[in-house]
Scaffold this motif. Sequence first.
Motif, PDB file in Angstrom:
ATOM      1  N   ALA A   1     -25.511   1.892 -13.121  1.00 37.30           N
ATOM      2  CA  ALA A   1     -26.424   3.046 -13.407  1.00 37.30           C
ATOM      3  C   ALA A   1     -27.208   2.783 -14.620  1.00 37.30           C
ATOM      4  CB  ALA A   1     -25.638   4.190 -13.545  1.00 37.30           C
ATOM      5  N   ASP A   2     -26.803   2.081 -15.699  1.00 39.09           N
ATOM      6  CA  ASP A   2     -27.383   1.921 -17.087  1.00 39.09           C
ATOM      7  C   ASP A   2     -28.345   0.783 -16.679  1.00 39.09           C
ATOM      8  OD1 ASP A   2     -26.177   3.754 -18.651  1.00 39.09           O
ATOM      9  OD2 ASP A   2     -24.539   2.099 -19.502  1.00 39.09           O
ATOM     10  N   ILE A   3     -27.999  -0.332 -15.910  1.00 37.84           N
ATOM     11  CA  ILE A   3     -28.919  -1.165 -15.634  1.00 37.84           C
ATOM     12  C   ILE A   3     -30.082  -0.634 -14.715  1.00 37.84           C
ATOM     13  CG2 ILE A   3     -29.408  -3.219 -14.405  1.00 37.84           C
ATOM     14  CD1 ILE A   3     -26.422  -4.330 -15.132  1.00 37.84           C
ATOM     15  N   GLU A   4     -29.828   0.225 -13.636  1.00 40.07           N
ATOM     16  CA  GLU A   4     -30.906   0.833 -12.990  1.00 40.07           C
ATOM     17  C   GLU A   4     -31.822   1.435 -14.138  1.00 40.07           C
ATOM     18  OE1 GLU A   4     -31.644   3.604  -9.061  1.00 40.07           O
ATOM     19  OE2 GLU A   4     -29.489   3.456  -9.762  1.00 40.07           O
ATOM     20  N   ARG A   5     -31.283   2.384 -14.728  1.00 32.04           N
ATOM     21  CA  ARG A   5     -32.215   3.314 -15.891  1.00 32.04           C
ATOM     22  C   ARG A   5     -33.018   2.356 -16.637  1.00 32.04           C
ATOM     23  NH1 ARG A   5     -31.450   4.020 -20.973  1.00 32.04           N
ATOM     24  NH2 ARG A   5     -29.203   3.146 -21.074  1.00 32.04           N
ATOM     25  N   LEU A   6     -32.481   1.201 -17.230  1.00 35.08           N
ATOM     26  CA  LEU A   6     -33.232   0.133 -17.909  1.00 35.08           C
ATOM     27  C   LEU A   6     -34.343  -0.782 -17.241  1.00 35.08           C
ATOM     28  CD1 LEU A   6     -30.273  -1.130 -20.376  1.00 35.08           C
ATOM     29  CD2 LEU A   6     -31.983   0.393 -21.094  1.00 35.08           C
ATOM     30  N   ASN A   7     -33.985  -0.617 -15.850  1.00 33.53           N
ATOM     31  CA  ASN A   7     -34.898  -1.454 -15.293  1.00 33.53           C
ATOM     32  C   ASN A   7     -36.225  -0.467 -14.948  1.00 33.53           C
ATOM     33  OD1 ASN A   7     -35.733  -3.744 -13.177  1.00 33.53           O
ATOM     34  ND2 ASN A   7     -35.608  -2.181 -11.647  1.00 33.53           N
ATOM     35  N   LYS A   8     -35.909   0.794 -14.643  1.00 36.97           N
ATOM     36  CA  LYS A   8     -36.982   1.719 -14.630  1.00 36.97           C
ATOM     37  C   LYS A   8     -37.988   1.816 -15.906  1.00 36.97           C
ATOM     38  CE  LYS A   8     -34.784   4.470 -10.915  1.00 36.97           C
ATOM     39  NZ  LYS A   8     -34.410   5.777 -10.554  1.00 36.97           N
ATOM     40  N   LYS A   9     -37.227   1.804 -16.828  1.00 36.98           N
ATOM     41  CA  LYS A   9     -37.992   1.623 -18.216  1.00 36.98           C
ATOM     42  C   LYS A   9     -38.629   0.264 -18.365  1.00 36.98           C
ATOM     43  CE  LYS A   9     -36.138   2.957 -22.157  1.00 36.98           C
ATOM     44  NZ  LYS A   9     -35.364   3.008 -23.326  1.00 36.98           N
ATOM     45  N   GLN A  16     -35.435  -5.569 -22.535  1.00 41.27           N
ATOM     46  CA  GLN A  16     -34.616  -6.598 -21.905  1.00 41.27           C
ATOM     47  C   GLN A  16     -33.502  -7.294 -22.703  1.00 41.27           C
ATOM     48  OE1 GLN A  16     -38.296  -9.403 -22.130  1.00 41.27           O
ATOM     49  NE2 GLN A  16     -38.644  -9.083 -19.923  1.00 41.27           N
ATOM     50  N   LYS A  17     -33.574  -6.899 -24.031  1.00 41.72           N
ATOM     51  CA  LYS A  17     -32.041  -7.297 -24.840  1.00 41.72           C
ATOM     52  C   LYS A  17     -31.013  -6.438 -24.435  1.00 41.72           C
ATOM     53  CE  LYS A  17     -34.542  -9.403 -28.607  1.00 41.72           C
ATOM     54  NZ  LYS A  17     -34.856  -9.042 -30.232  1.00 41.72           N
ATOM     55  N   GLU A  18     -31.468  -5.084 -24.172  1.00 47.41           N
ATOM     56  CA  GLU A  18     -30.729  -4.036 -23.545  1.00 47.41           C
ATOM     57  C   GLU A  18     -29.816  -4.315 -22.453  1.00 47.41           C
ATOM     58  OE1 GLU A  18     -31.002   0.422 -24.462  1.00 47.41           O
ATOM     59  OE2 GLU A  18     -33.162  -0.375 -24.854  1.00 47.41           O
ATOM     60  N   ILE A  19     -30.865  -4.928 -21.295  1.00 49.69           N
ATOM     61  CA  ILE A  19     -30.276  -5.344 -20.105  1.00 49.69           C
ATOM     62  C   ILE A  19     -29.204  -6.148 -20.229  1.00 49.69           C
ATOM     63  CG2 ILE A  19     -30.956  -6.322 -17.761  1.00 49.69           C
ATOM     64  CD1 ILE A  19     -33.504  -4.675 -18.115  1.00 49.69           C
ATOM     65  N   ASP A  20     -29.984  -7.369 -21.104  1.00 44.78           N
ATOM     66  CA  ASP A  20     -28.848  -8.479 -21.214  1.00 44.78           C
ATOM     67  C   ASP A  20     -27.408  -7.933 -21.868  1.00 44.78           C
ATOM     68  OD1 ASP A  20     -28.624 -11.626 -21.348  1.00 44.78           O
ATOM     69  OD2 ASP A  20     -28.129 -11.251 -23.631  1.00 44.78           O
ATOM     70  N   LEU A  30     -42.112  -2.822  -7.473  1.00 46.33           N
ATOM     71  CA  LEU A  30     -41.265  -1.848  -6.877  1.00 46.33           C
ATOM     72  C   LEU A  30     -40.708  -2.038  -5.641  1.00 46.33           C
ATOM     73  CD1 LEU A  30     -43.475   1.284  -8.461  1.00 46.33           C
ATOM     74  CD2 LEU A  30     -41.715  -0.261  -9.566  1.00 46.33           C
ATOM     75  N   VAL A  31     -41.524  -2.580  -4.762  1.00 41.99           N
ATOM     76  CA  VAL A  31     -41.183  -2.787  -3.458  1.00 41.99           C
ATOM     77  C   VAL A  31     -40.072  -3.919  -3.505  1.00 41.99           C
ATOM     78  CG1 VAL A  31     -41.639  -3.936  -1.199  1.00 41.99           C
ATOM     79  CG2 VAL A  31     -43.331  -2.406  -2.049  1.00 41.99           C
ATOM     80  N   GLN A  32     -39.858  -4.819  -4.200  1.00 39.45           N
ATOM     81  CA  GLN A  32     -38.847  -5.781  -4.506  1.00 39.45           C
ATOM     82  C   GLN A  32     -37.524  -5.228  -4.999  1.00 39.45           C
ATOM     83  OE1 GLN A  32     -39.219  -8.148  -2.233  1.00 39.45           O
ATOM     84  NE2 GLN A  32     -41.447  -7.450  -2.069  1.00 39.45           N
ATOM     85  N   ASP A  33     -37.725  -4.301  -5.920  1.00 42.72           N
ATOM     86  CA  ASP A  33     -36.655  -3.781  -6.253  1.00 42.72           C
ATOM     87  C   ASP A  33     -36.046  -2.739  -5.150  1.00 42.72           C
ATOM     88  OD1 ASP A  33     -37.002  -4.300  -8.922  1.00 42.72           O
ATOM     89  OD2 ASP A  33     -37.829  -2.445  -9.573  1.00 42.72           O
ATOM     90  N   SER A  34     -36.791  -2.230  -4.320  1.00 40.30           N
ATOM     91  CA  SER A  34     -36.383  -1.456  -3.428  1.00 40.30           C
ATOM     92  C   SER A  34     -35.667  -2.279  -2.205  1.00 40.30           C
ATOM     93  CB  SER A  34     -37.359  -0.631  -2.650  1.00 40.30           C
ATOM     94  OG  SER A  34     -37.068   0.084  -1.502  1.00 40.30           O
ATOM     95  N   ASN A  35     -36.192  -3.420  -1.882  1.00 42.51           N
ATOM     96  CA  ASN A  35     -35.576  -4.352  -1.227  1.00 42.51           C
ATOM     97  C   ASN A  35     -34.123  -4.765  -1.543  1.00 42.51           C
ATOM     98  OD1 ASN A  35     -37.509  -4.472   1.028  1.00 42.51           O
ATOM     99  ND2 ASN A  35     -38.552  -6.290  -0.055  1.00 42.51           N
ATOM    100  N   ALA A  49     -25.515  -4.080  -6.208  1.00 40.51           N
ATOM    101  CA  ALA A  49     -25.027  -5.363  -7.198  1.00 40.51           C
ATOM    102  C   ALA A  49     -26.207  -6.020  -7.078  1.00 40.51           C
ATOM    103  CB  ALA A  49     -23.833  -6.010  -6.711  1.00 40.51           C
ATOM    104  N   ILE A  50     -26.999  -6.443  -5.832  1.00 42.51           N
ATOM    105  CA  ILE A  50     -28.095  -7.082  -5.833  1.00 42.51           C
ATOM    106  C   ILE A  50     -29.274  -6.558  -6.677  1.00 42.51           C
ATOM    107  CG2 ILE A  50     -29.850  -8.029  -4.324  1.00 42.51           C
ATOM    108  CD1 ILE A  50     -27.284  -8.223  -2.083  1.00 42.51           C
ATOM    109  N   TYR A  51     -29.454  -5.319  -6.585  1.00 50.12           N
ATOM    110  CA  TYR A  51     -30.332  -4.644  -7.543  1.00 50.12           C
ATOM    111  C   TYR A  51     -29.967  -4.830  -8.904  1.00 50.12           C
ATOM    112  CZ  TYR A  51     -32.975  -0.730  -9.684  1.00 50.12           C
ATOM    113  OH  TYR A  51     -33.895  -0.005 -10.313  1.00 50.12           O
ATOM    114  N   ALA A  52     -28.890  -4.952  -9.403  1.00 47.33           N
ATOM    115  CA  ALA A  52     -28.468  -5.110 -10.701  1.00 47.33           C
ATOM    116  C   ALA A  52     -28.673  -6.581 -11.079  1.00 47.33           C
ATOM    117  CB  ALA A  52     -26.881  -4.759 -11.116  1.00 47.33           C
ATOM    118  N   GLU A  53     -28.503  -7.438 -10.165  1.00 47.43           N
ATOM    119  CA  GLU A  53     -28.729  -9.079 -10.551  1.00 47.43           C
ATOM    120  C   GLU A  53     -30.324  -9.334 -10.435  1.00 47.43           C
ATOM    121  OE1 GLU A  53     -26.954 -10.982  -7.395  1.00 47.43           O
ATOM    122  OE2 GLU A  53     -24.958 -11.351  -8.212  1.00 47.43           O
TER     123      GLU A  53
END
Length: 377
Positions: free
Chosen positions: A223-231, A330-334, A251-256, A263-267
């Motif tokens: 959930a944190d990674i998803e939130r940071l990805n949107k930011k 990006q540092k937060e995501i890492d 955004l389409v590739q995020d959705s794919n 887990a794939i979304y997070a990767e």
Amino acid sequence: MIFFTSLTVTSLLFASNEPKKEQPEVVVEKSEDTKIQVALLLDTSSSMDGLIDQAKARLWNIVNTLSTLKHEGKTPGLEIALYEYGNDGLNEKEGYIRQVTKFTTDLDLLSEKLFALRTNGGQEYCGEVIKKSINQLEWDSKKNSMKLIYIAGNENFDQGSVNYVETISTAVSRQIFVNTIYCGDRQSGISEYWQAGATKGQGKYFNIDQNRTIRYVETPYDADIERLNKKLNDTYYGYGSLGVSKKANQLVQDSNANSMNKAIYAERAVSKSKAAYKNESWDVVDAYKKDASFVDKVKKEELPSEFKDLTKEELKSKLKETDKQREEIQKEIDAVAKKRTLYVEENTSKSDGDDLGAAITASILELAKKYNYKVEN
């Protein structure tokens, strides 16, 4: 079930029961322009839906593994090309082969093309698709650049009029290593010359079950990674003729990725925090980061609405500020991704077999040693 995470790939280097074979001497030169070039040649005949699904699922894991490699402390450029072969819907005169993408740094484009692949019965000419990839792609000439071909399929490797032995010999002479991935049992792949192809190509031979179910572990960090990805997405601003469509495709590739598994979304989100994910062809921040004169070259009408009324100095300041924001995200995501990986490690059992991603990452890491590349997480 297959359990596989980015931190376990190094253990795969020692898991293969393939007999050791003599490897070519690799001459390493010092250069700041190191590249890793990977050509994926995928069989899209009617039996290969599982293989394509694995490619879609493992793209971001492969990118994340490649992103850990450094050469003399520097991050190499990453380029990936994609071919499909063995599909009746392709041109017969071209040997039922299509270059889907040339070498590209546009990872969103690569994901888009993978998700668009469709299977259909056909003739599978391995020698010919390898030859086309050698001749059509712009392979780097530097000896310290890693140049790899991965061909995956499940029919006899020696089909067609192009002699795979001669073709692969040409590849090796240019320090392009050929790795083969047979979709089926190991002994069948050996008897159908897939191991012989890899041996000739100074690469690795793997066999996988393309229809094997891969189990992904969802974690408390997703959930944190998803939130940071949107930011992170909010720091991208499209410009020029490609801006609107490329931003939408991000955004389409995020959705794919999300449609396959959280887990794939997070990767994928982790990949977007790496240096390999760059979009200077359509994003104003990356364009400026690559070339500071972008501000002087770009026309006002090409800029996104948020930037059109700014002076050049204001535009520079805004781009620098946005780039700083992006780097912080990006540092937060890492940081979260490292916690996520440890959680996955602790909550999975050892893999009971290779999939496409495991096969590719294992061989990449093994060959990286020959070029003095080091893994730096």
